[in-house]
Design a protein around this motif. Structure first.
Motif, PDB file in Angstrom:
ATOM      1  N   ILE A  42      -8.774 -44.763   7.411  1.00 23.21           N
ATOM      2  CA  ILE A  42      -8.885 -44.555   8.853  1.00 23.21           C
ATOM      3  C   ILE A  42     -10.333 -44.332   9.293  1.00 23.21           C
ATOM      4  O   ILE A  42     -11.049 -43.511   8.732  1.00 23.21           O
ATOM      5  N   ALA A  43     -10.763 -45.112  10.296  1.00 22.03           N
ATOM      6  CA  ALA A  43     -12.093 -44.932  10.882  1.00 22.03           C
ATOM      7  C   ALA A  43     -11.969 -43.891  11.985  1.00 22.03           C
ATOM      8  O   ALA A  43     -11.317 -44.126  12.997  1.00 22.03           O
ATOM      9  N   SER A  44     -12.553 -42.737  11.751  1.00 16.89           N
ATOM     10  CA  SER A  44     -12.460 -41.654  12.730  1.00 16.89           C
ATOM     11  C   SER A  44     -13.701 -40.776  12.667  1.00 16.89           C
ATOM     12  O   SER A  44     -13.670 -39.644  12.185  1.00 16.89           O
ATOM     13  N   PRO A  45     -14.847 -41.334  13.160  1.00 19.15           N
ATOM     14  CA  PRO A  45     -16.095 -40.574  13.070  1.00 19.15           C
ATOM     15  C   PRO A  45     -16.131 -39.337  13.973  1.00 19.15           C
ATOM     16  O   PRO A  45     -16.966 -38.463  13.777  1.00 19.15           O
ATOM     17  N   ALA A  46     -15.203 -39.247  14.925  1.00 21.94           N
ATOM     18  CA  ALA A  46     -15.185 -38.077  15.807  1.00 21.94           C
ATOM     19  C   ALA A  46     -14.495 -36.882  15.156  1.00 21.94           C
ATOM     20  O   ALA A  46     -14.638 -35.748  15.606  1.00 21.94           O
ATOM     21  N   SER A  47     -13.749 -37.146  14.064  1.00 19.97           N
ATOM     22  CA  SER A  47     -13.028 -36.055  13.382  1.00 19.97           C
ATOM     23  C   SER A  47     -13.922 -35.377  12.348  1.00 19.97           C
ATOM     24  O   SER A  47     -14.839 -35.998  11.814  1.00 19.97           O
ATOM     25  N   VAL A  96      -3.785 -38.883  12.049  1.00 15.14           N
ATOM     26  CA  VAL A  96      -3.122 -40.012  11.384  1.00 15.14           C
ATOM     27  C   VAL A  96      -2.206 -40.731  12.380  1.00 15.14           C
ATOM     28  O   VAL A  96      -1.294 -40.134  12.929  1.00 15.14           O
ATOM     29  N   PRO A  97      -2.464 -42.030  12.608  1.00 14.35           N
ATOM     30  CA  PRO A  97      -1.647 -42.776  13.565  1.00 14.35           C
ATOM     31  C   PRO A  97      -0.366 -43.328  12.952  1.00 14.35           C
ATOM     32  O   PRO A  97      -0.252 -43.450  11.729  1.00 14.35           O
ATOM     33  N   ARG A  98       0.587 -43.669  13.805  1.00 13.24           N
ATOM     34  CA  ARG A  98       1.770 -44.398  13.336  1.00 13.24           C
ATOM     35  C   ARG A  98       1.303 -45.720  12.746  1.00 13.24           C
ATOM     36  O   ARG A  98       0.330 -46.267  13.232  1.00 13.24           O
ATOM     37  N   ILE A 155      -5.501 -50.475   4.209  1.00 13.33           N
ATOM     38  CA  ILE A 155      -5.636 -50.982   5.574  1.00 13.33           C
ATOM     39  C   ILE A 155      -6.674 -50.134   6.285  1.00 13.33           C
ATOM     40  O   ILE A 155      -6.478 -48.931   6.499  1.00 13.33           O
ATOM     41  N   TYR A 156      -7.806 -50.773   6.627  1.00 11.20           N
ATOM     42  CA  TYR A 156      -8.855 -50.096   7.401  1.00 11.20           C
ATOM     43  C   TYR A 156      -8.570 -50.357   8.878  1.00 11.20           C
ATOM     44  O   TYR A 156      -8.471 -51.514   9.310  1.00 11.20           O
ATOM     45  N   THR A 157      -8.409 -49.292   9.648  1.00 11.16           N
ATOM     46  CA  THR A 157      -8.168 -49.470  11.077  1.00 11.16           C
ATOM     47  C   THR A 157      -8.578 -48.193  11.803  1.00 11.16           C
ATOM     48  O   THR A 157      -9.059 -47.247  11.189  1.00 11.16           O
ATOM     49  N   PHE A 158      -8.407 -48.188  13.122  1.00 11.85           N
ATOM     50  CA  PHE A 158      -8.716 -46.975  13.884  1.00 11.85           C
ATOM     51  C   PHE A 158      -7.482 -46.558  14.690  1.00 11.85           C
ATOM     52  O   PHE A 158      -6.517 -47.322  14.834  1.00 11.85           O
ATOM     53  N   HIS A 159      -7.522 -45.346  15.187  1.00 13.44           N
ATOM     54  CA  HIS A 159      -6.329 -44.686  15.728  1.00 13.44           C
ATOM     55  C   HIS A 159      -5.633 -45.470  16.833  1.00 13.44           C
ATOM     56  O   HIS A 159      -4.432 -45.773  16.736  1.00 13.44           O
ATOM     57  N   THR A 160      -6.342 -45.816  17.901  1.00 12.19           N
ATOM     58  CA  THR A 160      -5.677 -46.464  19.037  1.00 12.19           C
ATOM     59  C   THR A 160      -5.131 -47.838  18.654  1.00 12.19           C
ATOM     60  O   THR A 160      -4.062 -48.231  19.117  1.00 12.19           O
ATOM     61  N   PHE A 161      -5.834 -48.549  17.790  1.00 14.91           N
ATOM     62  CA  PHE A 161      -5.390 -49.883  17.368  1.00 14.91           C
ATOM     63  C   PHE A 161      -4.035 -49.778  16.654  1.00 14.91           C
ATOM     64  O   PHE A 161      -3.106 -50.549  16.926  1.00 14.91           O
ATOM     65  N   ILE A 177      -9.168 -53.200  -3.098  1.00 14.12           N
ATOM     66  CA  ILE A 177      -9.128 -54.262  -2.087  1.00 14.12           C
ATOM     67  C   ILE A 177      -8.746 -53.641  -0.744  1.00 14.12           C
ATOM     68  O   ILE A 177      -7.923 -52.713  -0.702  1.00 14.12           O
ATOM     69  N   ALA A 178      -9.327 -54.156   0.343  1.00 17.45           N
ATOM     70  CA  ALA A 178      -8.968 -53.651   1.672  1.00 17.45           C
ATOM     71  C   ALA A 178      -8.946 -54.772   2.704  1.00 17.45           C
ATOM     72  O   ALA A 178      -9.686 -55.755   2.590  1.00 17.45           O
ATOM     73  N   LEU A 179      -8.080 -54.583   3.703  1.00 14.93           N
ATOM     74  CA  LEU A 179      -8.036 -55.463   4.865  1.00 14.93           C
ATOM     75  C   LEU A 179      -8.578 -54.690   6.054  1.00 14.93           C
ATOM     76  O   LEU A 179      -8.048 -53.632   6.407  1.00 14.93           O
ATOM     77  N   ASP A 180      -9.645 -55.203   6.658  1.00 17.51           N
ATOM     78  CA  ASP A 180     -10.263 -54.584   7.831  1.00 17.51           C
ATOM     79  C   ASP A 180      -9.550 -55.126   9.070  1.00 17.51           C
ATOM     80  O   ASP A 180      -9.755 -56.264   9.475  1.00 17.51           O
ATOM     81  N   LEU A 181      -8.682 -54.299   9.633  1.00 18.82           N
ATOM     82  CA  LEU A 181      -7.823 -54.713  10.746  1.00 18.82           C
ATOM     83  C   LEU A 181      -8.242 -53.954  11.999  1.00 18.82           C
ATOM     84  O   LEU A 181      -7.786 -52.837  12.246  1.00 18.82           O
TER      85      LEU A 181
END
Length: 202
Positions: A153-158, A165-167, A131-137, A95-99
């Motif tokens: 983590i959504a990070s297509p540039a990496s 990895v964000p806080r 938790i699906y999210t991206f770095h700046t968010f 299960i995932a939450l797209d945030l």
């Protein structure tokens, strides 16, 4: 010893008909399909995707697109109802939450919404959501208090398997490293380790 990376994809109604058997043949081991958004939207392709993954022996994941302005418990109930009507959860399902949107709310309110959604889902399924999210968010505080949940983590540039990895997290669990023409992901571990994070029948 370097851990192997398990291949995965994620899909929604934008993909239309998905060739699950073809993806399985190409080494896709896990997938997430969009089930719901907000309190009343259901992805019409979800039942077909849910069953297609299962029939192709792909580890099944379902995700909810968060609308933090709405009621988190109403949205969580809607999400679980949609999974139930598509055949329900079986051992190892994820299960995932797209945030990824704040709906114009402050970071604190978004994070509170997410915590309440996750607590409800975990209490009713025994599954700890990704938790699906991206770095700046995340860095801007929208994921405060969610460190106990695994990070997708959504990070297509990496580089694949090397996202920043964000806080509030210290490590990533799934990395979405590409989104053209399809969202592609890697899990840091084995299929057994991944399904251990999923549903366990009581």
């Amino acid at each position: 010893m370097k851990k192997r990376l398990l291949q995965g994809i994620d899909v929604s109604n934008w993909q239309g008909t998905v060739d699950w058997a073809g993806h399985a043949d190409q080494g896709v081991a896990f997938a997430f399909a969009k089930a719901t958004e907000g309190g009343d939207y259901t992805d019409k392709w979800f039942p077909r995707n849910w069953n297609g993954m299962r029939e192709s022996w792909i580890v099944c994941g379902a995700y909810h697109f968060a609308r933090p302005k709405g009621d988190p418990l109403e949205q969580a109930r809607h999400f679980l109802d949609v999974i139930r009507s598509a055949g329900g959860l079986r051992r190892g399902d994820l299960i995932a939450l797209d945030l990824e949107t704040n709906d114009g709310l402050g970071a604190e309110k978004v994070a509170r919404y997410a915590r309440r959604w996750c607590h409800f889902v975990e209490r009713h399924t025994g599954v700890r959501p990704f938790i699906y999210t991206f770095h700046t968010f995340a860095q801007n505080g929208h994921c405060s208090g969610l460190a106990e949940y695994p990070l997708w983590i959504a990070s297509p540039a990496s580089a694949r398997g090397e996202p920043a990895v964000p806080r509030p997290w210290n490590d990533w669990t799934i990395h979405q490293y590409d989104n053209r023409p399809l969202d592609r992901n890697v899990f840091h571990g084995s299929r057994k380790e991944l399904t251990r994070m999923g549903f366990r029948p009581r």
